[in-house]
Design a protein around this motif. Sequence first.
Motif, mmCIF file in Angstrom:
data_model
loop_
_atom_site.group_PDB
_atom_site.id
_atom_site.type_symbol
_atom_site.label_atom_id
_atom_site.label_comp_id
_atom_site.label_asym_id
_atom_site.label_seq_id
_atom_site.Cartn_x
_atom_site.Cartn_y
_atom_site.Cartn_z
ATOM 1 N N UNK A 185 0.860 -1.176 0.000
ATOM 2 C CA UNK A 185 0.000 0.000 0.000
ATOM 3 C C UNK A 185 0.898 1.228 0.000
ATOM 4 N N UNK A 186 1.017 1.867 -1.158
ATOM 5 C CA UNK A 186 2.000 2.942 -1.348
ATOM 6 C C UNK A 186 3.387 2.372 -1.071
ATOM 7 N N UNK A 187 4.116 2.914 -0.107
ATOM 8 C CA UNK A 187 5.473 2.408 0.159
ATOM 9 C C UNK A 187 5.521 1.525 1.400
ATOM 10 N N UNK A 188 4.352 1.113 1.887
ATOM 11 C CA UNK A 188 4.295 0.276 3.091
ATOM 12 C C UNK A 188 3.818 -1.122 2.720
ATOM 13 N N UNK A 189 4.210 -2.095 3.545
ATOM 14 C CA UNK A 189 3.735 -3.457 3.342
ATOM 15 C C UNK A 189 3.213 -4.027 4.664
ATOM 16 N N UNK B 240 -3.049 -0.328 -3.953
ATOM 17 C CA UNK B 240 -3.145 0.893 -4.759
ATOM 18 C C UNK B 240 -3.815 0.606 -6.096
ATOM 19 N N UNK B 241 -3.426 -0.496 -6.722
ATOM 20 C CA UNK B 241 -4.038 -0.871 -8.003
ATOM 21 C C UNK B 241 -5.516 -1.178 -7.821
ATOM 22 N N UNK C 48 -0.528 0.766 -10.666
ATOM 23 C CA UNK C 48 0.063 -0.409 -10.033
ATOM 24 C C UNK C 48 1.532 -0.112 -9.716
ATOM 25 N N UNK C 49 1.879 -0.194 -8.428
ATOM 26 C CA UNK C 49 3.231 0.185 -8.022
ATOM 27 C C UNK C 49 3.932 -0.887 -7.202
ATOM 28 N N UNK C 50 3.234 -1.973 -6.900
ATOM 29 C CA UNK C 50 3.782 -2.979 -5.983
ATOM 30 C C UNK C 50 5.096 -3.574 -6.469
ATOM 31 N N UNK C 51 5.205 -3.846 -7.765
ATOM 32 C CA UNK C 51 6.422 -4.491 -8.298
ATOM 33 C C UNK C 51 7.650 -3.624 -8.041
#
Length: 313
Positions: A197-201, A254-255, A261-264
């Motif tokens: 989620x954004x820059x957090x996991x 986010x996606x 989509x930014x997770x990758x």
Amino acid sequence: MRALMKSFCIALFTIFILVACQSADDGGQQNSNSGETITINHELGETDVPLNPEKIIVFDFGMLDTLDYLDIPVVGIPKLNVPSYLDKYTGDNYENIGSLKEPDFEKIANIDPDLIIISGRQSELYDELQKLGPVVYLELDYTRYMESFQENVKVIGEIFSEEETIEQVLADIDEQIAELHTQVEALDKNSLIIMANDDKISAYGESSRFGVIHDVFGIPTVDTGIEASTHGMNVSFEYVVEQNPDLLYVIDRSAAMGEEAAAKNIVENELMKSTKAMQNDDIYYLNPDVWYLSGGGIISVQEMIQEIIDSLQ
């Protein structure tokens, strides 16, 4: 001339009778179950629902995809963040009944629904929605995912006289899961589920929102100590490296919420290069539409099983 007029009147009368009879037949077909009801017991109460209701409002996307699978039309849904595989319901043919947490009560009252299907986010509004139509609460219990899923779709089967279809599709799903178990046992690998989620996991383990991967599909978790919570257990990438799972499953929130989509880019960082999952190309980005936005419906559960099967091949 008189004879001609008489013949014309007789013909006109005959047409009138035929049209009237046809209209009566059509009306009888459309309302063949009018007056018949079925009593549904659910966690929030007991609701009498018309058998084969026509004006249906759905607040749960898992139940919407079950109705879609059965070709049962609905009148209205909350149109914000609808899963892409259900995007036809965002069209003008369907009413927008507000959001998942803030229903449009006036719109619903104008629809005068025969059935309102709700889940957890609307549970506190149950009594208020009951004033607008019969309400059935079908929540997915993550601690007993498959049993809960089966119970919910069987209720749909009862309401819409689709019991045989439901029994068959549940049998097919059981076969899919059996096939999955065979693959899991042959591979003997553990796994970790994270949501980006954004820059957090955050991590999800057994009996959690995505715990079906462990609890039902049979892939062991790398960490049995993960706390089960709605938003997952906050973790760092150092944690992932320390756990070093064979398989890493990622849900991109986010996606799911309509963002890029930014997770990758977040997950496959320099630190993660030392993990078995990244080295062996065993990081899998699950479809957020079925895992995050819906789940618990016939279409979404079948898709979830297939995604995990594909990840093991």
